[in-house]
Enzyme design. Structure first.
Site, short mmCIF file in Angstrom:
data_model
loop_
_atom_site.label_atom_id
_atom_site.label_comp_id
_atom_site.label_asym_id
_atom_site.label_seq_id
_atom_site.Cartn_x
_atom_site.Cartn_y
_atom_site.Cartn_z
N HIS A 63 -1.60 0.19 -9.75
CA HIS A 63 -2.16 -0.62 -8.49
C HIS A 63 -3.00 -1.89 -9.59
CE1 HIS A 63 -3.87 -0.97 -4.25
NE2 HIS A 63 -3.83 -2.16 -5.10
N ARG B 250 0.77 -1.18 -0.04
CA ARG B 250 -0.13 0.03 0.01
C ARG B 250 0.94 1.26 -0.25
NH1 ARG B 250 -3.60 -2.65 -1.35
NH2 ARG B 250 -5.64 -2.99 -0.03
N GLU C 267 -3.85 7.75 -4.77
CA GLU C 267 -4.34 6.83 -6.18
C GLU C 267 -5.73 7.38 -6.71
OE1 GLU C 267 -4.00 2.79 -5.37
OE2 GLU C 267 -2.11 2.76 -4.59
P1 NAP Z 1 -0.30 -11.03 5.42
O1 NAP Z 1 -0.07 -12.59 5.10
O2 NAP Z 1 -1.33 -10.64 6.37
O3 NAP Z 1 1.00 -10.46 5.57
C1 NAP Z 1 1.03 -9.13 5.66
C2 NAP Z 1 2.53 -8.68 6.34
O4 NAP Z 1 2.51 -7.67 7.01
C3 NAP Z 1 3.22 -9.85 7.44
O5 NAP Z 1 4.42 -10.26 7.43
C4 NAP Z 1 3.07 -9.26 8.71
O6 NAP Z 1 4.09 -9.19 9.85
C5 NAP Z 1 2.97 -7.57 8.56
N1 NAP Z 1 2.55 -6.65 9.61
C6 NAP Z 1 0.99 -6.79 9.69
N2 NAP Z 1 0.72 -5.99 10.67
C7 NAP Z 1 1.99 -5.38 10.98
C8 NAP Z 1 2.21 -4.40 12.08
N3 NAP Z 1 1.48 -3.79 12.75
N4 NAP Z 1 3.67 -4.10 12.01
C9 NAP Z 1 4.47 -4.74 11.23
N5 NAP Z 1 4.42 -5.70 10.41
C10 NAP Z 1 2.97 -5.87 10.11
O7 NAP Z 1 -1.07 -10.44 4.05
P2 NAP Z 1 -0.60 -10.71 2.42
O8 NAP Z 1 -1.99 -11.34 2.26
O9 NAP Z 1 0.60 -11.43 2.18
O10 NAP Z 1 -1.08 -9.10 1.88
C11 NAP Z 1 -0.32 -8.12 2.17
C12 NAP Z 1 -0.68 -6.71 1.76
O11 NAP Z 1 -0.51 -6.78 0.23
C13 NAP Z 1 -2.13 -6.69 1.82
O12 NAP Z 1 -2.85 -6.15 3.17
C14 NAP Z 1 -2.48 -5.58 0.74
O13 NAP Z 1 -2.35 -4.38 1.43
C15 NAP Z 1 -1.14 -5.87 -0.33
N6 NAP Z 1 -1.72 -6.19 -1.54
C16 NAP Z 1 -1.57 -5.51 -2.51
C17 NAP Z 1 -2.15 -6.04 -3.68
C18 NAP Z 1 -2.05 -4.99 -5.10
O14 NAP Z 1 -2.69 -5.12 -6.07
N7 NAP Z 1 -0.83 -4.24 -5.13
C19 NAP Z 1 -2.87 -6.98 -4.14
C20 NAP Z 1 -3.13 -7.63 -2.94
C21 NAP Z 1 -2.45 -7.53 -1.57
P3 NAP Z 1 4.50 -10.53 10.60
O15 NAP Z 1 5.24 -11.32 9.64
O16 NAP Z 1 5.42 -9.99 11.43
O17 NAP Z 1 3.29 -11.04 11.04
#
Ligand code: NAP
Length: 315
Positions: free
Chosen positions: A281, A234, A263
């Site tokens: 995005h 993000r 965005e």
């Molecule tokens: P996920 O499995 O929940 O992983 C998210 C990561 O964020 C984990 O490593 C977690 O850390 C970390 N995190 C969460 N809360 C935190 C905090 N308070 N402080 C520090 N680190 C924190 O999520 P995911 O499924 O991989 O998705 C990640 C993100 O990608 C989504 O939330 C979304 O915003 C983004 N995304 C973007 C697109 C795009 O089109 N570009 C598409 C899909 C998703 P820990 O390992 O320490 O738990």
């Protein structure tokens, strides 16, 4: 007045997505949370579920417009637009669409790394503009295979990115809040240490207030003048002003970004840079994955209505 039980909220639903939802439940549609107030009282009274798509904030005040609201089903894994605490306080369930999009977002991250390092956008322009014929070969660019990659946030998507980069013989480092089981990847307890150790820093954190500016000036400084930052998470996760300063001053080597703060009206300073690759995005934006996300969104709504376990609950 309508007999709708489902509210589609978001301007981005395509025809197929809209038909899938509307065929399953009597529906009404608004383009964004700011337009919910325009629905008449009788319509609002019937709404039990919101199918949400987009990034405009959806807060408690909007939830209060719907006395029978029981679920907000988000289209996307990132639900930072939805005030989950407000939903929980009202007994409203929130769901998202994790996992089905991991491959596409990880694929795009790899493409961004390659496009930035191998200057593919500059190269395409050199061909299209005729400069190749006039001026000859491109200046040399940078090697990806064998370089050091640092993942900030080794979650579902971060792990898929790391898996792909091992096929490029890259040395994988990562930072998360806790050390994970990995096939020998190097853990860093803080993002500054991670940035100092790698050539490419790939941000795969969740968005929202808790991770705002997680990659700040100090992290970018540690990445250094040949380092490249890639963001598929993000716009909020990187201090965007610090990033623009670093790109303009050349204190980092470059950036490849799919996400931005504002965005789609991104900061015009990005457009004057030649050390960036910018995408609109589109991380999960394939026909196959968007269909899988739409099906999972609907499965959550159906489970709620039928009183069975939600497939992918957030709260
Ligand atoms: P996920 O499995 O929940 O992983 C998210 C990561 O964020 C984990 O490593 C977690 O850390 C970390 N995190 C969460 N809360 C935190 C905090 N308070 N402080 C520090 N680190 C924190 O999520 P995911 O499924 O991989 O998705 C990640 C993100 O990608 C989504 O939330 C979304 O915003 C983004 N995304 C973007 C697109 C795009 O089109 N570009 C598409 C899909 C998703 P820990 O390992 O320490 O738990």
């Amino acid at each position: 007045m309508t007999d709708a039980t489902l509210l589609l909220c978001g301007a981005g639903f395509n025809d197929e997505e809209r038909a899938r939802l509307s065929n399953a439940f009597p529906s009404v549609h608004v383009d964004g949370p700011d337009l919910m107030e325009g629905l008449d009282d009788a319509t609002r009274a019937g709404i039990r579920a919101i199918a949400f798509k987009g990034h405009k904030p959806l807060g408690g005040a909007q939830m209060d417009l719907f006395p029978e609201l029981g679920i907000i089903a988000n289209f996307g894994v990132g639900y930072d637009a939805i005030d989950v605490a407000a939903a929980t306080a009202r007994g409203v369930r929130v769901t998202n669409t994790p996992d089905v999009l991991n491959d596409d977002v990880a694929d795009l991250a790899v493409a961004l790394i390659l496009a930035q390092a191998r200057r593919m956008v500059v190269g395409a322009d050199r061909v299209a503009s005729g400069r190749w014929a006039r001026e000859g070969e491109m200046p040399l660019n940078r090697k990806v295979s064998g370089a050091k990659a640092g993942i900030v946030g080794l979650g579902r998507i971060g792990r898929e990115i790391a898996n792909r980069l091992t096929a490029f013989k890259m040395d994988i480092h990562y930072h998360s809040r806790s050390e994970k089981e990995t096939p020998g990847w190097t853990y860093h307890a803080d993002p500054v240490s991670l940035a100092g150790a790698v050539d490419f820093l790939i941000v795969a954190l969740v968005g929202g207030e808790e991770t705002r500016n997680y990659v700040g000036r100090e992290v970018l400084q540690a990445l250094g003048p040949t380092g490249v930052v890639v963001n598929i998470s993000r716009g909020t996760t990187i201090d965007e002003a610090a990033l623009l300063d670093a790109l303009e001053a050349g204190t980092i080597g470059g950036a490849a970004l799919d996400v931005f703060l504002n965005e789609p009206n991104i900061d015009p300073r990005f457009l004057a840079l030649d050390n960036v690759v910018l995408q609109p995005h589109q991380g999960s934006g394939t026909v196959e994955t968007r269909r899988a996300m739409a099906e999972l969104q609907l499965a959550n709504i159906k489970a709620f209505v039928e009183g069975t376990a939600l497939p992918t609950p957030v709260n």
